[in-house]
Design an enzyme around this catalytic site. Structure first.
Site, short mmCIF file in Angstrom:
data_model
loop_
_atom_site.label_atom_id
_atom_site.label_comp_id
_atom_site.label_asym_id
_atom_site.label_seq_id
_atom_site.Cartn_x
_atom_site.Cartn_y
_atom_site.Cartn_z
N GLU A 116 -10.99 3.64 6.23
CA GLU A 116 -9.68 4.83 6.76
C GLU A 116 -10.21 5.85 7.79
O GLU A 116 -10.14 6.10 8.76
CB GLU A 116 -9.00 5.23 5.50
CG GLU A 116 -7.84 6.39 5.89
CD GLU A 116 -7.26 6.90 4.81
OE1 GLU A 116 -8.00 7.01 3.39
OE2 GLU A 116 -6.09 7.63 4.79
N HIS A 152 1.32 4.74 -2.64
CA HIS A 152 0.90 5.58 -3.76
C HIS A 152 2.06 6.35 -4.19
O HIS A 152 2.95 6.84 -3.58
CB HIS A 152 -0.15 6.67 -3.27
CG HIS A 152 -1.49 6.08 -2.54
ND1 HIS A 152 -2.66 5.94 -3.44
CD2 HIS A 152 -1.54 5.64 -1.42
CE1 HIS A 152 -3.42 5.34 -2.39
NE2 HIS A 152 -2.92 5.22 -1.00
N HIS A 168 -9.65 1.18 -0.87
CA HIS A 168 -9.52 1.82 0.44
C HIS A 168 -10.74 1.70 1.07
O HIS A 168 -11.74 2.13 0.38
CB HIS A 168 -9.06 3.32 0.37
CG HIS A 168 -7.69 3.59 -0.04
ND1 HIS A 168 -6.97 2.88 -1.02
CD2 HIS A 168 -6.70 4.44 0.53
CE1 HIS A 168 -5.51 3.29 -1.09
NE2 HIS A 168 -5.46 4.04 0.02
N HIS A 225 0.91 -1.21 -0.12
CA HIS A 225 0.01 0.11 -0.06
C HIS A 225 0.96 1.27 -0.23
O HIS A 225 1.27 1.75 1.06
CB HIS A 225 -0.83 0.06 1.21
CG HIS A 225 -1.71 1.14 1.23
ND1 HIS A 225 -3.11 1.16 2.05
CD2 HIS A 225 -1.99 2.17 0.72
CE1 HIS A 225 -3.69 2.10 2.26
NE2 HIS A 225 -2.95 2.94 1.02
N ASP A 260 1.83 3.99 2.62
CA ASP A 260 0.82 5.09 2.12
C ASP A 260 1.49 6.17 1.14
O ASP A 260 1.58 6.04 0.01
CB ASP A 260 -0.07 5.49 3.24
CG ASP A 260 -1.47 5.98 2.63
OD1 ASP A 260 -1.70 5.43 1.43
OD2 ASP A 260 -2.24 6.40 3.43
N ASP A 261 1.75 7.20 1.98
CA ASP A 261 2.52 8.30 1.02
C ASP A 261 3.68 8.83 1.98
O ASP A 261 3.69 9.81 2.60
CB ASP A 261 1.44 9.49 0.94
CG ASP A 261 0.02 9.08 0.37
OD1 ASP A 261 0.13 8.64 -1.02
OD2 ASP A 261 -0.67 8.66 1.17
N1 ADE Z 1 -4.52 8.81 -1.91
C1 ADE Z 1 -3.40 8.73 -1.66
N2 ADE Z 1 -3.05 8.63 -0.11
C2 ADE Z 1 -4.50 8.23 0.05
C3 ADE Z 1 -5.06 7.76 1.51
N3 ADE Z 1 -4.52 7.55 2.48
N4 ADE Z 1 -6.56 7.54 1.51
C4 ADE Z 1 -7.14 7.73 0.29
N5 ADE Z 1 -6.48 8.04 -0.88
C5 ADE Z 1 -5.36 8.34 -0.99
ZN ZN Z 2 -3.61 4.83 0.59
#
Ligand code: ADE
Ligand code: ZN
Length: 346
Positions: A207, A26, A204, A24, A285-286
């Site tokens: 969250e 992006h 997703h 996971h 994630d990011d």
């Molecule tokens: N796009 C990038 N990061 C995300 C996240 N944590 N939740 C939903 N969309 C995303």
């Molecule tokens: Zn994500």
């Protein structure tokens, strides 16, 4: 395995050394401020921020939407295949340093096609980095195309159609972006089409959104993995199902902390989910926005919660179990994991 051999003092070293898969992440969320500025200069894009420091200072998020606004703006510097390559290559180098042996990587084509950057540009740049990651770093990887859930299902269909000529370069579809008010049901038909064509399905859910979104990601979209899923703990029947069916949840602790899903990392429910027998694993994630790549997620989460070497082993095993690779390949990685633990005296 003698897990007691790992003292608390040696646990961080083990967390970093053990082989792991990341499921996971992006790729646009791995764009570091320095690279954003370098690409802005290369492509003559004007940024709203004066400097790397000013941009980084804006990374003070209150919820998912406050992050997404900055994240989509950051992605605007990506224009040529080489830009996508450079971004992904930078991620793979970080992943290598964290002993990631396999990555299943999300990309958001609609963020780019909306700016007249072609699907070919996006996918060929990313794919070339995946090929080089295998040959130069020994990291295997695959791409998962995410639909932006704040847009319509018709737009998702258009995107899927545009990507179809490149169908050998991505293995599945996912669903991301603003969760609240955009339930999985909205994308039932496009996920059905993707399944018919043999693509893997992830989404997703849970969250920020309610457990009901996890139910419908499973029952309406037929998602094979749930991304995040941390809100499942509010629904006992759902927790039982997730445990019984071993539905993987790709948990991202630093993301949850930065987006205020939990007030503090010490309040994260990862330990509870592991103890309930859920197939959870850690992910970044990011990472450029949330303060750390995969090992940083391990280190900070283990520092904040009462987790031990058994949990570490489970998390790595689960990352392999939940990946979209052959059983034979999973077995190879489990062997490497055991070897690593043995080297720590287990
Ligand atoms: N796009 C990038 N990061 C995300 C996240 N944590 N939740 C939903 N969309 C995303
Ligand atoms: Zn994500």
């Amino acid at each position: 395995m003698n897990f007691d051999a790992i003292t608390a003092a040696r646990l961080p070293e083990l967390l970093c050394a053990m082989p792991k898969a990341e499921l996971h992440m992006h790729i646009e969320g791995s764009l570091e401020p320095e690279l954003i500025f370098a690409l802005a200069k290369r492509n003559k894009v004007r940024l709203r921020y004066e400097s790397v420091e000013a941009l980084r200072a804006a990374y003070a998020f209150t919820d998912l939407q406050s992050f997404l606004d900055i994240y989509y703006a950051g992605a605007s510097v990506l224009q040529q295949p080489q830009d996508f390559y450079d971004m992904a290559w930078a991620y793979f180098q970080r992943a290598k340093a964290d002993n990631v042996v396999h990555a299943e990587i999300f990309f958001d084509p609609q963020t780019h096609t909306a700016r007249k950057v072609s699907m070919r540009t996006v996918i060929t740049g990313l794919h070339r980095a995946c090929v080089d990651a295998q040959s130069q770093l020994g990291i295997s990887s695959s791409l998962i195309l995410c639909f932006l859930r704040h847009l319509s299902e018709d737009e998702a269909f258009e995107t899927f159609e545009e990507a179809f000529p490149f169908r050998d370069k991505f293995i599945g579809v996912g669903l991301d972006s603003s969760e609240r008010g955009h339930p999985p049901e909205k994308f039932e038909r496009v996920f059905k089409r993707a399944a018919q064509l043999g693509f893997k399905l992830v989404a997703h859910a849970g969250e920020e959104g309610p457990p009901a979104y996890i139910w419908s990601a499973l029952d309406v979209l037929h998602a094979q993995r749930i991304d995040h899923g941390v809100q499942a703990v509010h629904d006992a029947a759902l927790m039982s199902r997730l445990a019984q069916e071993r539905v993987p949840l790709t948990v991202c602790p630093l993301s949850n902390q930065k987006l205020c899903v939990f007030p503090d990392l010490a309040d994260h429910n990862l330990g509870h989910m592991l103890d309930q027998g859920l197939c959870v694993m850690l992910n970044s994630d990011d990472p450029a926005y949330f303060g750390g790549y995969l090992n940083e997620n391990f280190l900070q989460t283990f520092a904040a919660l009462p987790l031990n070497a058994v949990h570490a082993y489970q998390l790595a095993c689960n990352s392999f179990e939940a990946s979209f690779v052959s059983e034979a390949q999973k077995q190879v990685w489990r062997g490497q994991l055991d070897e690593c633990f043995k080297q720590f005296g287990c």
